[in-house]
Design a protein around this motif. Structure first.
Motif, PDB file in Angstrom:
ATOM      1  N   ALA A 151     -29.786 126.244  75.121  1.00 37.47           N
ATOM      2  CA  ALA A 151     -30.247 126.715  74.515  1.00 37.47           C
ATOM      3  C   ALA A 151     -31.903 126.678  74.157  1.00 37.47           C
ATOM      4  O   ALA A 151     -31.955 125.751  74.185  1.00 37.47           O
ATOM      5  N   LEU A 152     -32.701 128.393  73.710  1.00 43.51           N
ATOM      6  CA  LEU A 152     -33.946 128.124  73.466  1.00 43.51           C
ATOM      7  C   LEU A 152     -33.925 127.545  72.526  1.00 43.51           C
ATOM      8  O   LEU A 152     -33.048 127.773  70.764  1.00 43.51           O
ATOM      9  N   GLY A 153     -35.350 126.775  72.280  1.00 40.68           N
ATOM     10  CA  GLY A 153     -35.378 126.133  70.782  1.00 40.68           C
ATOM     11  C   GLY A 153     -36.896 126.401  70.632  1.00 40.68           C
ATOM     12  O   GLY A 153     -38.209 126.469  71.716  1.00 40.68           O
ATOM     13  N   ARG A 154     -37.539 125.579  69.423  1.00 39.94           N
ATOM     14  CA  ARG A 154     -39.247 125.190  68.804  1.00 39.94           C
ATOM     15  C   ARG A 154     -38.751 123.745  68.336  1.00 39.94           C
ATOM     16  O   ARG A 154     -38.017 124.002  67.726  1.00 39.94           O
ATOM     17  N   ILE A 155     -39.981 123.512  68.671  1.00 38.65           N
ATOM     18  CA  ILE A 155     -40.697 122.751  68.158  1.00 38.65           C
ATOM     19  C   ILE A 155     -41.718 122.236  67.195  1.00 38.65           C
ATOM     20  O   ILE A 155     -42.806 123.078  67.595  1.00 38.65           O
ATOM     21  N   SER A 156     -41.364 121.959  66.297  1.00 35.47           N
ATOM     22  CA  SER A 156     -43.021 122.313  64.954  1.00 35.47           C
ATOM     23  C   SER A 156     -43.751 121.400  64.743  1.00 35.47           C
ATOM     24  O   SER A 156     -44.823 121.817  63.419  1.00 35.47           O
ATOM     25  N   GLY A 157     -43.399 120.361  65.022  1.00 28.85           N
ATOM     26  CA  GLY A 157     -44.421 119.198  64.597  1.00 28.85           C
ATOM     27  C   GLY A 157     -43.623 117.529  65.126  1.00 28.85           C
ATOM     28  O   GLY A 157     -42.047 117.603  65.704  1.00 28.85           O
ATOM     29  N   TRP A 158     -44.567 116.835  64.513  1.00 29.44           N
ATOM     30  CA  TRP A 158     -44.246 115.931  65.651  1.00 29.44           C
ATOM     31  C   TRP A 158     -44.525 114.680  65.414  1.00 29.44           C
ATOM     32  O   TRP A 158     -45.363 114.744  64.259  1.00 29.44           O
ATOM     33  N   TRP A 159     -43.630 113.408  63.916  1.00 27.74           N
ATOM     34  CA  TRP A 159     -43.813 112.651  63.492  1.00 27.74           C
ATOM     35  C   TRP A 159     -43.540 111.583  64.210  1.00 27.74           C
ATOM     36  O   TRP A 159     -42.613 111.526  64.909  1.00 27.74           O
ATOM     37  N   GLN A 160     -44.441 110.479  64.252  1.00 31.83           N
ATOM     38  CA  GLN A 160     -43.736 108.759  64.907  1.00 31.83           C
ATOM     39  C   GLN A 160     -43.457 108.124  63.364  1.00 31.83           C
ATOM     40  O   GLN A 160     -44.215 107.561  62.359  1.00 31.83           O
ATOM     41  N   ASP A 161     -42.435 107.268  63.715  1.00 34.36           N
ATOM     42  CA  ASP A 161     -41.756 106.340  62.233  1.00 34.36           C
ATOM     43  C   ASP A 161     -42.517 105.341  62.562  1.00 34.36           C
ATOM     44  O   ASP A 161     -42.770 104.912  63.324  1.00 34.36           O
ATOM     45  N   PRO A 162     -41.951 104.215  61.259  1.00 33.30           N
ATOM     46  CA  PRO A 162     -42.790 102.817  61.873  1.00 33.30           C
ATOM     47  C   PRO A 162     -42.230 102.000  62.470  1.00 33.30           C
ATOM     48  O   PRO A 162     -42.962 101.597  63.135  1.00 33.30           O
ATOM     49  N   ALA A 163     -41.064 102.140  62.986  1.00 35.38           N
ATOM     50  CA  ALA A 163     -40.800 101.314  64.588  1.00 35.38           C
ATOM     51  C   ALA A 163     -40.975 101.983  65.947  1.00 35.38           C
ATOM     52  O   ALA A 163     -40.594 101.566  66.624  1.00 35.38           O
ATOM     53  N   GLY A 164     -42.279 102.702  65.167  1.00 36.16           N
ATOM     54  CA  GLY A 164     -42.326 103.683  66.666  1.00 36.16           C
ATOM     55  C   GLY A 164     -41.448 104.857  67.501  1.00 36.16           C
ATOM     56  O   GLY A 164     -41.313 105.397  68.482  1.00 36.16           O
TER      57      GLY A 164
END
Length: 91
Positions: free
Chosen positions: A45-58
């Motif tokens: 299905a089509l979707g959208r990513i609206s944000g990226w984040w990296q946790d402390p573990a990488g």
């Protein structure tokens, strides 16, 4: 916000067996990235990513919303096998 192992700026909880996060805005790279998402039943299905984040573990997380009635956007670990990035402009 709830204090979590990654510090007081993020909250974490388990949703459907996947740890959900709520990173601080200053930690997020906001985007508008079209994607295709594997729904797990052989369909995409089509979707959208609206944000990226990296946790402390990488580990990379994306704020993902599937267009086809799959509920609100939420933070999920990025899995390139299940989420295909699509071009956001012409060739």
């Amino acid at each position: 916000m709830v204090e979590s192992p990654s510090g007081p700026e993020s909250a974490a909880e388990s949703v459907d067996g996947v740890e959900s996060v709520d990173p601080a805005d200053r930690e997020v790279r906001w985007v508008c990235q079209p994607v295709e998402v594997d729904l797990g039943d052989g369909t995409w299905a089509l979707g959208r990513i609206s944000g990226w984040w990296q946790d402390p573990a990488g580990r990379d997380w994306c704020r993902l919303r599937v267009v086809r009635g799959a509920g609100p956007a939420g933070w999920r670990p990025f899995d390139p096998e299940r989420v295909r990035l699509l071009p956001d402009s012409g060739l």
